[in-house]
Design an enzyme around this catalytic site. Sequence first.
Site, PDB file in Angstrom:
ATOM      1  N   ARG A  39      -9.527   9.521  -4.330  1.00  0.00           N
ATOM      2  CA  ARG A  39      -9.151   9.022  -3.003  1.00  0.00           C
ATOM      3  C   ARG A  39      -8.313   9.998  -2.190  1.00  0.00           C
ATOM      4  NH1 ARG A  39      -8.238   2.484  -2.965  1.00  0.00           N
ATOM      5  NH2 ARG A  39     -10.295   1.936  -3.784  1.00  0.00           N
ATOM      6  N   ASP A 140      -1.583  -5.923   7.033  1.00  0.00           N
ATOM      7  CA  ASP A 140      -1.796  -5.058   5.881  1.00  0.00           C
ATOM      8  C   ASP A 140      -0.773  -3.935   5.948  1.00  0.00           C
ATOM      9  OD1 ASP A 140      -4.297  -4.832   3.770  1.00  0.00           O
ATOM     10  OD2 ASP A 140      -3.319  -2.904   4.086  1.00  0.00           O
TER      11      ASP A 140
END
Length: 273
Positions: A39, A140
């Site tokens: 990632r 978030d």
Amino acid sequence: MPRLPHPLSDQSFAWLQAYFEQASGIRLRPEKKMLVISRLQKRLEARRLPGFDAYCALLRDPAEEAERQKMLDALTTHETYFFREPRQHEHFAQTALPGFKRKPVKVWSAACSSGEETWSLAMQLAEHFGLHGWELTGSDISTQVLEHAARGLYPLERLQNMPERTLHRWCRKGLERYHGQFLIAPALRQRVRFQQHNLLEPASALGEFDVVFLRNVLIYFDAPRRSRILAHVVACLQPGGYLYLGESETLTALPAGMQQTGTAVFRRTQPTK
């Protein structure tokens, strides 16, 4: 030919573990090392860095707040999709919403990731109340996924769980450069707000809510942090309000003033002291 991933030393991984846990409350287990490499590889390439040691040094720079946020964005993205766990959406539409007489009904989609849950709830609210009489907040820790969510643009394959009537009413099929995608209807997009929020912090700035969806996120935290997050969430839940957790999540003890009313569905019966 694809470029080989950079190796991640134990020392750099330990630093990333510590920083990520401090910022998000989530502990990256040793088996997540390959996920971290995959990632963050693009961030190393974007910054033209020779390896993870140099990347960690960059992240320590006080001037690199934007890069630290990009790192958090990359590591906090979780899989989600429309109308996930249908039994809870059925409970929300058939049991929770009809019981609210006070308007507007306020709903919070916590840890909403790229927004599929939030838009699913928006569609249900609009089906029940029309375009008025409700407020919906998606939050978030990642600014990147919030931007994606607010845009409301998704690949067509995400429609697999969408009820056909809902699909035709609230989704617009993309043409030309948007071929293979669909867009949430503009009238619905105007009714939802997205805001950055760390679940480990009090949620009072977001407001008070009649319904909170906090699904499939507590599993990423240890027991003390789960308790802390639940305390923050329950504190902003109105008496009579509902809390939805993921169906695979379990609580060792119910927060004060809450009772279970369904599969991973809880209702606040009284104010906390």
